[in-house]
Design a protein around this motif. Structure first.
Motif, PDB file in Angstrom:
ATOM      1  N   ARG A 240       0.831  -1.192   0.000  1.00  0.00           N
ATOM      2  CA  ARG A 240       0.000   0.000   0.000  1.00  0.00           C
ATOM      3  C   ARG A 240       0.872   1.250   0.000  1.00  0.00           C
ATOM      4  NH1 ARG A 240      -2.884  -3.130  -1.541  1.00  0.00           N
ATOM      5  NH2 ARG A 240      -4.797  -4.003  -0.651  1.00  0.00           N
ATOM      6  N   ALA A 241       0.373   2.315  -0.607  1.00  0.00           N
ATOM      7  CA  ALA A 241       1.097   3.584  -0.655  1.00  0.00           C
ATOM      8  C   ALA A 241       0.160   4.717  -0.266  1.00  0.00           C
ATOM      9  CB  ALA A 241       1.664   3.826  -2.051  1.00  0.00           C
ATOM     10  N   ALA A 242       0.693   5.695   0.454  1.00  0.00           N
ATOM     11  CA  ALA A 242      -0.104   6.841   0.885  1.00  0.00           C
ATOM     12  C   ALA A 242       0.780   8.073   0.932  1.00  0.00           C
ATOM     13  CB  ALA A 242      -0.724   6.581   2.262  1.00  0.00           C
ATOM     14  N   VAL A 250       5.267   3.773   1.703  1.00  0.00           N
ATOM     15  CA  VAL A 250       4.921   2.469   1.124  1.00  0.00           C
ATOM     16  C   VAL A 250       5.072   1.411   2.203  1.00  0.00           C
ATOM     17  CG1 VAL A 250       5.444   0.769  -0.665  1.00  0.00           C
ATOM     18  CG2 VAL A 250       5.731   3.215  -1.153  1.00  0.00           C
ATOM     19  N   SER A 251       4.068   0.558   2.333  1.00  0.00           N
ATOM     20  CA  SER A 251       4.128  -0.513   3.329  1.00  0.00           C
ATOM     21  C   SER A 251       3.887  -1.857   2.646  1.00  0.00           C
ATOM     22  CB  SER A 251       3.088  -0.303   4.430  1.00  0.00           C
ATOM     23  OG  SER A 251       1.775  -0.373   3.903  1.00  0.00           O
ATOM     24  N   VAL A 252       4.617  -2.865   3.104  1.00  0.00           N
ATOM     25  CA  VAL A 252       4.422  -4.246   2.659  1.00  0.00           C
ATOM     26  C   VAL A 252       4.042  -5.047   3.896  1.00  0.00           C
ATOM     27  CG1 VAL A 252       5.473  -6.266   1.585  1.00  0.00           C
ATOM     28  CG2 VAL A 252       6.125  -3.968   0.814  1.00  0.00           C
ATOM     29  N   SER A 253       2.818  -5.553   3.938  1.00  0.00           N
ATOM     30  CA  SER A 253       2.328  -6.227   5.140  1.00  0.00           C
ATOM     31  C   SER A 253       2.034  -7.695   4.863  1.00  0.00           C
ATOM     32  CB  SER A 253       1.080  -5.524   5.681  1.00  0.00           C
ATOM     33  OG  SER A 253       0.046  -5.535   4.724  1.00  0.00           O
ATOM     34  N   ASP A 254       2.228  -8.503   5.893  1.00  0.00           N
ATOM     35  CA  ASP A 254       1.978  -9.938   5.777  1.00  0.00           C
ATOM     36  C   ASP A 254       1.236 -10.425   7.007  1.00  0.00           C
ATOM     37  OD1 ASP A 254       3.899 -11.056   7.880  1.00  0.00           O
ATOM     38  OD2 ASP A 254       5.297  -9.908   6.664  1.00  0.00           O
ATOM     39  N   SER A 289      19.525   0.978   3.836  1.00  0.00           N
ATOM     40  CA  SER A 289      20.636   1.722   3.240  1.00  0.00           C
ATOM     41  C   SER A 289      20.178   2.491   2.005  1.00  0.00           C
ATOM     42  CB  SER A 289      21.776   0.767   2.865  1.00  0.00           C
ATOM     43  OG  SER A 289      22.315   0.149   4.010  1.00  0.00           O
ATOM     44  N   ILE A 290      19.386   1.841   1.154  1.00  0.00           N
ATOM     45  CA  ILE A 290      18.900   2.502  -0.056  1.00  0.00           C
ATOM     46  C   ILE A 290      17.965   3.650   0.308  1.00  0.00           C
ATOM     47  CG2 ILE A 290      17.480   2.214  -2.128  1.00  0.00           C
ATOM     48  CD1 ILE A 290      18.520  -0.673  -2.283  1.00  0.00           C
ATOM     49  N   VAL A 291      17.023   3.388   1.227  1.00  0.00           N
ATOM     50  CA  VAL A 291      16.042   4.403   1.603  1.00  0.00           C
ATOM     51  C   VAL A 291      16.727   5.619   2.231  1.00  0.00           C
ATOM     52  CG1 VAL A 291      14.112   4.897   3.149  1.00  0.00           C
ATOM     53  CG2 VAL A 291      14.140   2.775   1.836  1.00  0.00           C
ATOM     54  N   GLN A 292      17.672   5.385   3.116  1.00  0.00           N
ATOM     55  CA  GLN A 292      18.393   6.499   3.735  1.00  0.00           C
ATOM     56  C   GLN A 292      19.199   7.278   2.700  1.00  0.00           C
ATOM     57  OE1 GLN A 292      20.583   4.578   6.905  1.00  0.00           O
ATOM     58  NE2 GLN A 292      18.921   4.859   8.375  1.00  0.00           N
ATOM     59  N   GLY A 293      19.610   6.586   1.623  1.00  0.00           N
ATOM     60  CA  GLY A 293      20.351   7.255   0.564  1.00  0.00           C
ATOM     61  C   GLY A 293      19.549   8.335  -0.122  1.00  0.00           C
ATOM     62  N   TRP A 294      18.208   8.197  -0.196  1.00  0.00           N
ATOM     63  CA  TRP A 294      17.408   9.264  -0.799  1.00  0.00           C
ATOM     64  C   TRP A 294      16.713  10.112   0.277  1.00  0.00           C
ATOM     65  CZ3 TRP A 294      14.916   4.642  -3.505  1.00  0.00           C
ATOM     66  CH2 TRP A 294      13.918   4.056  -2.726  1.00  0.00           C
ATOM     67  N   GLY A 295      17.159   9.957   1.524  1.00  0.00           N
ATOM     68  CA  GLY A 295      16.671  10.811   2.602  1.00  0.00           C
ATOM     69  C   GLY A 295      15.451  10.298   3.330  1.00  0.00           C
ATOM     70  N   GLY A 296      15.020   9.083   3.034  1.00  0.00           N
ATOM     71  CA  GLY A 296      13.830   8.538   3.663  1.00  0.00           C
ATOM     72  C   GLY A 296      14.128   7.721   4.901  1.00  0.00           C
ATOM     73  N   GLN A 297      13.095   7.047   5.395  1.00  0.00           N
ATOM     74  CA  GLN A 297      13.210   6.209   6.581  1.00  0.00           C
ATOM     75  C   GLN A 297      12.620   4.832   6.283  1.00  0.00           C
ATOM     76  OE1 GLN A 297      11.036   8.848   9.341  1.00  0.00           O
ATOM     77  NE2 GLN A 297      12.953   9.122  10.444  1.00  0.00           N
ATOM     78  N   ALA A 298      13.091   3.836   7.018  1.00  0.00           N
ATOM     79  CA  ALA A 298      12.566   2.470   6.882  1.00  0.00           C
ATOM     80  C   ALA A 298      12.425   1.866   8.271  1.00  0.00           C
ATOM     81  CB  ALA A 298      13.498   1.615   6.023  1.00  0.00           C
ATOM     82  N   PHE A 311       8.540   2.054   4.310  1.00  0.00           N
ATOM     83  CA  PHE A 311       9.618   2.970   3.934  1.00  0.00           C
ATOM     84  C   PHE A 311       9.011   4.195   3.257  1.00  0.00           C
ATOM     85  CE2 PHE A 311       8.989   0.270   0.246  1.00  0.00           C
ATOM     86  CZ  PHE A 311       9.119   1.119  -0.857  1.00  0.00           C
ATOM     87  N   THR A 312       9.757   5.267   3.262  1.00  0.00           N
ATOM     88  CA  THR A 312       9.294   6.515   2.628  1.00  0.00           C
ATOM     89  C   THR A 312      10.251   6.910   1.517  1.00  0.00           C
ATOM     90  OG1 THR A 312      10.503   7.853   4.263  1.00  0.00           O
ATOM     91  CG2 THR A 312       8.186   7.348   4.734  1.00  0.00           C
ATOM     92  N   LEU A 313       9.705   7.600   0.531  1.00  0.00           N
ATOM     93  CA  LEU A 313      10.510   8.101  -0.584  1.00  0.00           C
ATOM     94  C   LEU A 313       9.909   9.412  -1.093  1.00  0.00           C
ATOM     95  CD1 LEU A 313       9.827   5.922  -3.763  1.00  0.00           C
ATOM     96  CD2 LEU A 313       8.441   5.814  -1.729  1.00  0.00           C
ATOM     97  N   PRO A 314      10.692  10.243  -1.743  1.00  0.00           N
ATOM     98  CA  PRO A 314      10.198  11.538  -2.191  1.00  0.00           C
ATOM     99  C   PRO A 314       9.032  11.380  -3.165  1.00  0.00           C
ATOM    100  CG  PRO A 314      12.585  11.468  -2.305  1.00  0.00           C
ATOM    101  CD  PRO A 314      12.129  10.066  -2.039  1.00  0.00           C
ATOM    102  N   GLY A 315       7.969  12.129  -2.937  1.00  0.00           N
ATOM    103  CA  GLY A 315       6.800  12.084  -3.814  1.00  0.00           C
ATOM    104  C   GLY A 315       6.825  13.208  -4.823  1.00  0.00           C
TER     105      GLY A 315
END
Length: 320
Positions: A240-242, A250-254, A289-298, A311-315
């Motif tokens: 899911r994305a919001a 973006v979240s991946v849930s199980d 590591s990838i997420v922090q590279g674009w300034g986001g959080q995981a 995780f978050t990424l620039p929208g």
């Protein structure tokens, strides 16, 4: 009889001792367990001048029984002292100590880089294997062309990973991309695993984001593969994305068992307590590591009775 005169350097040290002050290694000379000379590096390392150290025992100045014992028996060892790694070598009459902290850090970084590359190469190689296996069989031309196109995409991804050997592992090819484009690519690559686990994968609303599509794909594959490993057979995996201000979450849930602790899972070479089979334990570390590279959080948390890896990424405002 005329006495011999000892040649001394301008600072008053005998010439035989003065040259040792130019050495980067710490040199401690001793005789019968008592110090006869510290060079400049040794004086800095132990915080005592040569004048004050001379005549005192090794233990008094070095303050470590391990170094005293090393001086007696000879050989070498490494010590961790105040956050530094010291390589200590004992030769007759002297201890030579070298700060190898930076060298050991570079070795650790190289091992980490190797583990990351090994993990990231696995996905395109697996995709190529599936394409080649499919092309062994007769099929309609249109389907064959589709497989060839998919294989070429993975070859391109391998080429970009090879380039990353020289430029590092942070995202460097960011562009505006709809999440759905990467979602569909991930779903196609995961079809064999989804089928093997009888699992259903669903995606939520689309959003425009600013990211490296290959790195974003790697994140989705890592998180979905984890969900397949830890969730029950036949369970649903939801992506899911919001929008969260200028970011997209973006979240991946199980439907796996609740995790008592999650922060340690993002550390290198760490796997879940009930992880099946063998693995590098690098998946979530790579994600962060990838997420922090674009300034986001995981992070990971429990949401509505499910494990959610987020995780978050620039929208980018608005869909095209």
């Amino acid at each position: 009889m005329e006495s011999l005169k000892v040649q001394r350097s301008p600072d008053g040290l005998p010439e035989a001792d003065a040259w040792q002050d130019a050495l980067p290694q710490a040199v401690v000379r001793f005789e019968e367990g008592r110090i006869t000379h510290l060079n400049a590096a040794a004086a800095r390392l132990w915080g005592v001048s040569n004048q004050k150290a001379v005549g005192r025992t090794l233990l008094e100045v070095l303050r470590r029984h391990t170094l005293e014992a090393l001086a007696e028996r000879g050989g070498e060892l490494e010590l961790d002292v105040a956050g530094r790694t010291l390589r200590c070598v004992a030769v007759p009459g002297a201890l030579i100590v070298e700060d190898v902290t930076d060298h050991r850090r570079r070795e650790a970084e190289l091992r980490e880089a190797t583990a990351i590359l090994s993990h990231e190469f696995r996905t395109p190689v697996t995709g190529l294997r599936g394409v080649l296996e499919a092309l062994e069989y007769a099929m309609p031309t249109e389907m064959q062309q589709s497989f060839v196109k998919q294989g070429l995409q993975e070859v391109e991804r391998l080429a970009r990973l090879v380039e990353d050997l020289a430029v590092g592992f942070r995202p460097t090819r960011a562009r505006t991309v709809p999440l759905s484009e990467v979602f569909l690519r991930a779903e196609r690559l995961l079809l064999p695993e989804l089928s093997a686990h009888a699992a259903q994968l669903s995606f939520g609303d689309d959003h425009l984001v600013r990211a490296d599509p290959d790195k974003l794909l790697q994140i989705l594959l890592n998180l979905t593969e984890n969900a397949l490993k830890y969730g029950p057979r036949g369970a649903a995996i939801e992506v899911r994305a919001a929008a969260r201000g200028s970011w997209v979450e973006v979240s991946v849930s199980d439907e796996g068992e609740a995790l008592s602790s999650t922060e340690h899972l993002f550390q290198a070479h760490t796997r879940g307590d009930h992880a099946p089979g063998l693995g590098s334990g690098m998946g979530l570390y790579i994600v962060r590591s990838i997420v922090q590279g674009w300034g986001g959080q995981a992070w990971a948390e429990r949401r509505e009775g499910r494990n959610a890896f987020v995780f978050t990424l620039p929208g980018v405002a608005g869909l095209v």
